[in-house]
Design a protein around this motif. Structure first.
Motif, PDB file in Angstrom:
ATOM      1  N   TRP A   1       3.809   1.256  15.934  1.00 16.03           N
ATOM      2  CA  TRP A   1       3.908   1.736  16.862  1.00 16.03           C
ATOM      3  C   TRP A   1       2.850   3.071  16.931  1.00 16.03           C
ATOM      4  O   TRP A   1       2.337   2.953  16.375  1.00 16.03           O
ATOM      5  CB  TRP A   1       4.718   3.201  16.134  1.00 16.03           C
ATOM      6  N   THR A   2       2.848   2.474  18.079  1.00 16.93           N
ATOM      7  CA  THR A   2       0.999   3.011  18.643  1.00 16.93           C
ATOM      8  C   THR A   2       1.366   3.900  19.465  1.00 16.93           C
ATOM      9  O   THR A   2       2.557   3.907  20.721  1.00 16.93           O
ATOM     10  CB  THR A   2       0.542   1.945  19.318  1.00 16.93           C
ATOM     11  N   PRO A   3       0.605   5.305  18.925  1.00 13.91           N
ATOM     12  CA  PRO A   3       1.108   6.676  20.377  1.00 13.91           C
ATOM     13  C   PRO A   3       0.327   6.118  21.699  1.00 13.91           C
ATOM     14  O   PRO A   3      -0.358   4.917  21.915  1.00 13.91           O
ATOM     15  CB  PRO A   3       0.207   7.817  19.968  1.00 13.91           C
ATOM     16  N   ALA A   4       1.303   6.356  22.531  1.00 12.37           N
ATOM     17  CA  ALA A   4       1.355   6.613  24.620  1.00 12.37           C
ATOM     18  C   ALA A   4      -0.299   7.460  24.939  1.00 12.37           C
ATOM     19  O   ALA A   4      -0.320   8.427  23.968  1.00 12.37           O
ATOM     20  CB  ALA A   4       2.308   6.786  25.353  1.00 12.37           C
ATOM     21  N   ALA A   5      -1.206   6.899  25.528  1.00 10.16           N
ATOM     22  CA  ALA A   5      -1.947   8.203  25.966  1.00 10.16           C
ATOM     23  C   ALA A   5      -1.669   9.075  26.203  1.00 10.16           C
ATOM     24  O   ALA A   5      -0.868  10.030  26.531  1.00 10.16           O
ATOM     25  CB  ALA A   5      -2.583   6.828  27.655  1.00 10.16           C
ATOM     26  N   GLY A   6      -2.427  10.024  25.739  1.00 11.15           N
ATOM     27  CA  GLY A   6      -1.828  11.829  25.589  1.00 11.15           C
ATOM     28  C   GLY A   6      -2.321  12.559  24.355  1.00 11.15           C
ATOM     29  O   GLY A   6      -1.666  13.216  24.341  1.00 11.15           O
ATOM     30  N   ASN A   7      -0.778  10.615  23.555  1.00  7.62           N
ATOM     31  CA  ASN A   7      -0.163  11.633  22.689  1.00  7.62           C
ATOM     32  C   ASN A   7      -1.005  11.003  21.872  1.00  7.62           C
ATOM     33  O   ASN A   7      -1.444  10.457  20.924  1.00  7.62           O
ATOM     34  CB  ASN A   7       1.153  10.710  22.611  1.00  7.62           C
ATOM     35  N   GLY A   8      -1.026  12.631  20.385  1.00 10.16           N
ATOM     36  CA  GLY A   8      -2.359  12.588  19.781  1.00 10.16           C
ATOM     37  C   GLY A   8      -2.540  11.743  18.152  1.00 10.16           C
ATOM     38  O   GLY A   8      -3.089  12.093  17.346  1.00 10.16           O
ATOM     39  N   ASN A   9      -1.105  11.715  18.331  1.00  8.49           N
ATOM     40  CA  ASN A   9       0.242  11.143  16.844  1.00  8.49           C
ATOM     41  C   ASN A   9      -1.009   9.714  16.698  1.00  8.49           C
ATOM     42  O   ASN A   9      -2.026   8.912  17.349  1.00  8.49           O
ATOM     43  CB  ASN A   9       1.029  11.026  16.512  1.00  8.49           C
ATOM     44  N   SER A  10      -1.522   9.214  14.533  1.00  7.50           N
ATOM     45  CA  SER A  10      -1.473   7.790  14.768  1.00  7.50           C
ATOM     46  C   SER A  10      -0.881   6.996  14.594  1.00  7.50           C
ATOM     47  O   SER A  10       0.565   6.878  14.529  1.00  7.50           O
ATOM     48  CB  SER A  10      -2.429   8.339  13.676  1.00  7.50           C
ATOM     49  N   THR A  11      -1.317   5.447  14.737  1.00  8.86           N
ATOM     50  CA  THR A  11      -1.096   4.593  14.489  1.00  8.86           C
ATOM     51  C   THR A  11       0.246   4.597  13.152  1.00  8.86           C
ATOM     52  O   THR A  11      -0.179   5.322  12.448  1.00  8.86           O
ATOM     53  CB  THR A  11      -1.780   3.182  15.148  1.00  8.86           C
ATOM     54  N   ILE A  12       0.601   4.210  13.515  1.00 12.56           N
ATOM     55  CA  ILE A  12       1.668   3.747  12.125  1.00 12.56           C
ATOM     56  C   ILE A  12       2.584   2.041  12.261  1.00 12.56           C
ATOM     57  O   ILE A  12       2.826   1.413  12.575  1.00 12.56           O
ATOM     58  CB  ILE A  12       3.499   4.658  12.250  1.00 12.56           C
ATOM     59  N   ILE A  13       1.434   2.127  10.988  1.00 13.82           N
ATOM     60  CA  ILE A  13       2.056  -0.164  10.132  1.00 13.82           C
ATOM     61  C   ILE A  13       3.061   0.308   9.056  1.00 13.82           C
ATOM     62  O   ILE A  13       2.921   0.717   8.096  1.00 13.82           O
ATOM     63  CB  ILE A  13       1.297  -0.425  10.150  1.00 13.82           C
ATOM     64  N   ASN A  14       4.036  -0.489   9.091  1.00 13.01           N
ATOM     65  CA  ASN A  14       4.925  -0.731   8.233  1.00 13.01           C
ATOM     66  C   ASN A  14       5.308  -2.360   7.958  1.00 13.01           C
ATOM     67  O   ASN A  14       5.201  -3.067   8.967  1.00 13.01           O
ATOM     68  CB  ASN A  14       6.141   0.164   8.255  1.00 13.01           C
ATOM     69  N   PHE A  15       4.927  -2.787   6.887  1.00 10.78           N
ATOM     70  CA  PHE A  15       6.053  -3.783   5.870  1.00 10.78           C
ATOM     71  C   PHE A  15       5.613  -3.877   4.376  1.00 10.78           C
ATOM     72  O   PHE A  15       5.584  -3.130   4.170  1.00 10.78           O
ATOM     73  CB  PHE A  15       5.054  -5.188   7.058  1.00 10.78           C
ATOM     74  N   GLN A  16       6.812  -5.095   4.383  1.00  9.50           N
ATOM     75  CA  GLN A  16       6.497  -5.707   2.527  1.00  9.50           C
ATOM     76  C   GLN A  16       5.928  -6.926   2.385  1.00  9.50           C
ATOM     77  O   GLN A  16       5.808  -7.979   3.694  1.00  9.50           O
ATOM     78  CB  GLN A  16       7.721  -5.544   2.543  1.00  9.50           C
ATOM     79  N   TYR A  17       5.114  -6.871   1.526  1.00  5.86           N
ATOM     80  CA  TYR A  17       4.265  -7.990   1.348  1.00  5.86           C
ATOM     81  C   TYR A  17       4.998  -8.607  -0.445  1.00  5.86           C
ATOM     82  O   TYR A  17       5.079  -7.707  -0.650  1.00  5.86           O
ATOM     83  CB  TYR A  17       2.500  -7.444   0.533  1.00  5.86           C
ATOM     84  N   THR A  18       4.753  -9.884  -0.140  1.00  4.45           N
ATOM     85  CA  THR A  18       5.236 -10.624  -1.662  1.00  4.45           C
ATOM     86  C   THR A  18       4.459 -11.952  -2.191  1.00  4.45           C
ATOM     87  O   THR A  18       3.917 -12.606  -0.830  1.00  4.45           O
ATOM     88  CB  THR A  18       6.825 -10.783  -1.444  1.00  4.45           C
ATOM     89  N   ASP A  19       3.888 -11.818  -2.725  1.00  9.81           N
ATOM     90  CA  ASP A  19       2.857 -13.047  -2.986  1.00  9.81           C
ATOM     91  C   ASP A  19       3.696 -13.588  -5.061  1.00  9.81           C
ATOM     92  O   ASP A  19       3.863 -12.866  -5.066  1.00  9.81           O
ATOM     93  CB  ASP A  19       1.721 -13.013  -4.045  1.00  9.81           C
ATOM     94  N   THR A  20       4.742 -14.984  -4.183  1.00 10.18           N
ATOM     95  CA  THR A  20       5.366 -15.646  -5.340  1.00 10.18           C
ATOM     96  C   THR A  20       4.330 -16.179  -6.554  1.00 10.18           C
ATOM     97  O   THR A  20       4.744 -15.971  -7.624  1.00 10.18           O
ATOM     98  CB  THR A  20       6.708 -16.467  -4.583  1.00 10.18           C
ATOM     99  N   ASP A  21       3.198 -16.987  -5.851  1.00  5.37           N
ATOM    100  CA  ASP A  21       2.316 -17.273  -6.546  1.00  5.37           C
ATOM    101  C   ASP A  21       2.149 -16.105  -7.826  1.00  5.37           C
ATOM    102  O   ASP A  21       1.452 -16.614  -9.177  1.00  5.37           O
ATOM    103  CB  ASP A  21       1.214 -17.594  -6.670  1.00  5.37           C
ATOM    104  N   THR A  22       1.559 -15.110  -7.783  1.00  9.45           N
ATOM    105  CA  THR A  22       0.903 -13.821  -8.539  1.00  9.45           C
ATOM    106  C   THR A  22       2.252 -13.034  -8.814  1.00  9.45           C
ATOM    107  O   THR A  22       2.169 -11.902  -9.317  1.00  9.45           O
ATOM    108  CB  THR A  22      -0.371 -12.907  -7.759  1.00  9.45           C
ATOM    109  N   ASN A  23       3.371 -12.492  -8.509  1.00 10.90           N
ATOM    110  CA  ASN A  23       4.646 -12.460  -8.770  1.00 10.90           C
ATOM    111  C   ASN A  23       4.351 -10.796  -8.648  1.00 10.90           C
ATOM    112  O   ASN A  23       4.057  -9.748  -8.933  1.00 10.90           O
ATOM    113  CB  ASN A  23       5.170 -11.993 -10.433  1.00 10.90           C
ATOM    114  N   ILE A  24       4.191 -10.549  -7.057  1.00 10.68           N
ATOM    115  CA  ILE A  24       3.453  -8.975  -7.088  1.00 10.68           C
ATOM    116  C   ILE A  24       4.483  -9.004  -5.594  1.00 10.68           C
ATOM    117  O   ILE A  24       4.679  -9.535  -4.258  1.00 10.68           O
ATOM    118  CB  ILE A  24       1.662  -8.996  -6.379  1.00 10.68           C
ATOM    119  N   GLN A  25       4.997  -7.448  -5.131  1.00  6.32           N
ATOM    120  CA  GLN A  25       5.619  -7.518  -4.507  1.00  6.32           C
ATOM    121  C   GLN A  25       4.899  -5.819  -3.958  1.00  6.32           C
ATOM    122  O   GLN A  25       5.397  -5.422  -4.900  1.00  6.32           O
ATOM    123  CB  GLN A  25       7.299  -7.830  -4.474  1.00  6.32           C
TER     124      GLN A  25
END
Length: 175
Positions: free
Chosen positions: A52-76
């Motif tokens: 999510w990115t704020p519109a011009a004039g909106n002072g809020n910060s960008t927000i990014i969310n996701f899930q990461y998985t690496d099955t080689d190293t068993n990290i989620q």
């Protein structure tokens, strides 16, 4: 004939020890090559990517969310960026942010998501694997009366995006 046999044996040993398909740096510590618990990551999965990115004039910060998985190293691990996120990278380089599992970091720049994973963290190797994806997104405008205000909310077209590590390099020094 003997050279062919030796080459075949070296290739077989390399495959059996789990070396990655990308080029290993010459400076790689020997302990990483000899440690059976040291797994070199090959690929990863990003799921539910949302920005999510704020519109011009909106002072809020960008927000990014996701899930990461690496099955080689068993990290989620979940990964986030928001107003409280701290750059864990070296000043002067592209800002990078730690995921909930701090072995994994990411950079969001020019619509490209670069994933970074510390390699063999139990050895204090000081090396990291990295690779990039460019999520294709569908976007819509958020209304003015939304709690975070007007902006653009984008979701990856593919709920699961496969990425491949393409590099193994020393971790940039913070000093």
């Amino acid at each position: 004939m003997m050279l062919y046999v030796i080459s075949a044996l070296v290739a077989a040993i390399s495959l059996s020890t789990g070396f990655p398909t990308y080029k290993l740096p010459v400076t790689l510590p020997r302990i990483m090559l000899e440690d059976d618990s040291c797994v070199f990551p090959e690929s990863y999965l990003v799921e539910h990517f949302n920005i999510w990115t704020p519109a011009a004039g909106n002072g809020n910060s960008t927000i990014i969310n996701f899930q990461y998985t690496d099955t080689d190293t068993n990290i989620q691990t979940p990964c986030h960026f928001n107003v409280s996120s701290i750059n864990v990278g070296v000043e002067g380089l592209a800002p990078r942010y730690a995921c909930d599992n701090t072995i994994v970091e990411f950079i969001w720049q020019n619509n490209t998501l670069r994933m970074i994973e510390k390699t063999c963290p139990e050895t204090s190797s000081g090396f990291e694997a990295s690779g990039s994806i460019q999520p294709q997104v569908d976007c819509f405008q958020t209304p003015d009366d939304l709690l975070i205000g007007p902006g653009t909310d984008c979701f990856a077209v593919q709920d699961q995006i496969n990425g491949t590590f393409s590099s193994l390099q020393p971790t940039p020094s913070l000093s």
